[in-house]
Enzyme design. Structure first.
Site, PDB file in Angstrom:
ATOM      1  CE  LYS A   1      18.882  55.093 -18.261  1.00  0.00           C
ATOM      2  NZ  LYS A   1      18.400  56.334 -18.828  1.00  0.00           N
TER       3      LYS A   1
HETATM    4  C1  LIG Z   1      18.720  57.819 -18.957  1.00  0.00           C
HETATM    5  C2  LIG Z   1      17.835  58.868 -18.436  1.00  0.00           C
HETATM    6  C3  LIG Z   1      17.357  59.923 -19.226  1.00  0.00           C
HETATM    7  C4  LIG Z   1      17.843  60.167 -20.623  1.00  0.00           C
HETATM    8  O1  LIG Z   1      17.668  59.069 -21.433  1.00  0.00           O
HETATM    9  P1  LIG Z   1      18.273  59.068 -22.921  1.00  0.00           P
HETATM   10  O2  LIG Z   1      17.425  58.024 -23.598  1.00  0.00           O
HETATM   11  O3  LIG Z   1      19.701  58.670 -22.786  1.00  0.00           O
HETATM   12  O4  LIG Z   1      18.099  60.407 -23.489  1.00  0.00           O
HETATM   13  C5  LIG Z   1      16.462  60.816 -18.678  1.00  0.00           C
HETATM   14  N1  LIG Z   1      16.061  60.703 -17.404  1.00  0.00           N
HETATM   15  C6  LIG Z   1      16.511  59.719 -16.602  1.00  0.00           C
HETATM   16  C7  LIG Z   1      16.007  59.635 -15.204  1.00  0.00           C
HETATM   17  C8  LIG Z   1      17.419  58.783 -17.096  1.00  0.00           C
HETATM   18  O5  LIG Z   1      17.902  57.832 -16.287  1.00  0.00           O
END
Ligand SMILES: *Cc1c(COP(=O)(O)O)cnc(C)c1O
Length: 386
Positions: free
Chosen positions: A188
């Site tokens: 991210k």
């Molecule tokens: C990455 C992601 C999540 C989950 O994130 P984590 O921190 O890995 O639990 C949830 N929703 C979306 C749209 C994502 O891209």
């Protein structure tokens, strides 16, 4: 292989984490609140609760909003499974709203149509999870207006979108939602290794999520059923979890936040370059709504397959074979076997399925050098037009 996304770790990040290791607290110390204050101040939210993942944040957000057995949670089929699973964790049923074919976000017109028939059937959703796919905000003003009219709560899944803006205000300020969720997974925009956050302007929701994050346990006498037994005393007043973020993660987060704006600016520079370099190829580059300043977690192209004598899969594999770590975000959630067993099937959400048949995520991250972006473009040209 040039990856589709990757974290950027500087010496300042390393120093910040090491200084926590040398301190008195590895968890439940002063750095988690500092990270929360840093993010809340940046995006303009009243409360921020750091947790160990966005998945955990989505879970406690749903509980705090009262999602339970017999309730419905709606979201987009084009998202990571966690945006939907949070409803199932609470015993609710999940359903989907098809996407808008230009933004790839949940379509407010499809939402309105589905709400009207749900109202007739007496099956309105309790919560709608609006996912800002690739970092581009959903049409929040329309979704919010529908929330007022039909009485559902709104969670923004902004896992892709920190640093982005909607109508010139930072995503995360919860102007059009009850709770906004962020992810700090390494792919991210900023990272804490694993980590997430729930943002809200509502004091009661923030207090409930704070309890749920740590076993439902409180040391606050005002929340207890009777006076404290002594200085050791705490009470469990709710059924919570261990979803806490560590001090190490928060220190990394505070340090990464210093570079958020430059990260997003660099992502915009790369996106603009892709837009220019790819404009004559048989593909659609990401369209951006004028209300949107995307966080640009992802840069997704859609192939115009009728103009290319190859399949989606052949193009994807040819790019990987040339060292381009392309990816695909996402497999429509309703076509996952776990969801198919609930009765969903191919054909249920045609715009989402069409998107899935054409989409490819190109490498997009702050430290991607121009020269490597050129390699991506050259590989695409070779594969698409020979
Ligand atoms: C990455 C992601 C999540 C989950 O994130 P984590 O921190 O890995 O639990 C949830 N929703 C979306 C749209 C994502 O891209």
């Amino acid at each position: 292989m040039i990856p589709y996304g990757r974290q950027d770790i500087t010496q300042a990040d390393i120093d910040a984490v090491v200084s926590v290791l040398e301190s008195d607290f590895l968890t439940q110390g002063p750095v988690v609140p500092r990270f929360e204050e840093t993010v809340a101040a940046h995006v303009g939210a009243k409360h921020a609760l750091a947790v160990n993942s966005a998945t955990s944040a989505l879970h406690i957000a749903c509980i705090a909003l009262g999602v339970g057995a017999g309730d419905l949670l709606w979201t987009s089929p084009i998202t990571f499974v966690a945006s939907a699973n949070c409803g199932l964790y609470c015993g609710a049923e999940v359903d989907f709203v098809d996407i808008d074919s230009s933004t790839y976000n949940l379509c407010p017109k499809a939402l309105e149509a589905k709400l009207l028939s749900a109202e007739k059937a007496g099956r309105l959703p309790k919560v709608v999870v609006a996912v800002h796919l690739c970092g581009q905000p959903c049409d929040m003003a329309s979704i919010h207006a529908l929330g007022q009219r039909f009485g559902f709560k709104i969670i923004e899944d902004a896992s892709h979108a920190i640093g982005g803006k909607y109508r010139n205000e930072f995503i995360g300020n919860c102007r059009y939602s009850d709770i906004t969720v962020l992810s700090f997974h390494p792919v991210k925009i900023i990272t804490t290794a694993e980590g997430g956050m729930a943002l809200t302007n509502n004091d009661a929701l923030a207090a409930r999520m704070a309890l749920l994050r740590s076993h439902g346990i409180t040391r606050d006498v005002s929340l207890m059923t009777h006076d404290s037994d002594g200085p050791w005393y705490y009470q469990q007043v709710d059924l919570g979890f261990n979803y806490r973020m560590t001090e190490l993660q928060a220190a990394l987060g505070v340090s990464q936040m210093q570079r958020l704006d430059t990260y997003v600016a660099r992502r915009h520079e790369l996106a603009k370059q892709y837009d220019t370099f790819l404009k004559d190829l048989p593909l659609v580059t990401p369209w951006q709504h004028p209300d949107s300043y995307s966080g640009l977690h992802l840069y997704v192209i859609r192939l115009q397959l009728e103009q290319v004598g190859k399949t989606h899969r052949e193009i994807f594999e040819a790019l990987r074979a040339q060292g381009i770590g392309v990816n695909l975000h996402y497999i429509p959630v309703h076509t996952q076997p776990y969801y198919e067993q609930m009765g969903f099937k191919k054909g249920d959400f045609p715009a989402a399925e069409q998107y899935y048949a054409e989409a490819i995520s190109l490498p997009m991250y702050q430290t991607l050098p121009d020269a490597q972006q050129d390699e991506v473009v050259d590989a695409l040209k070779k594969v698409l037009i020979g």
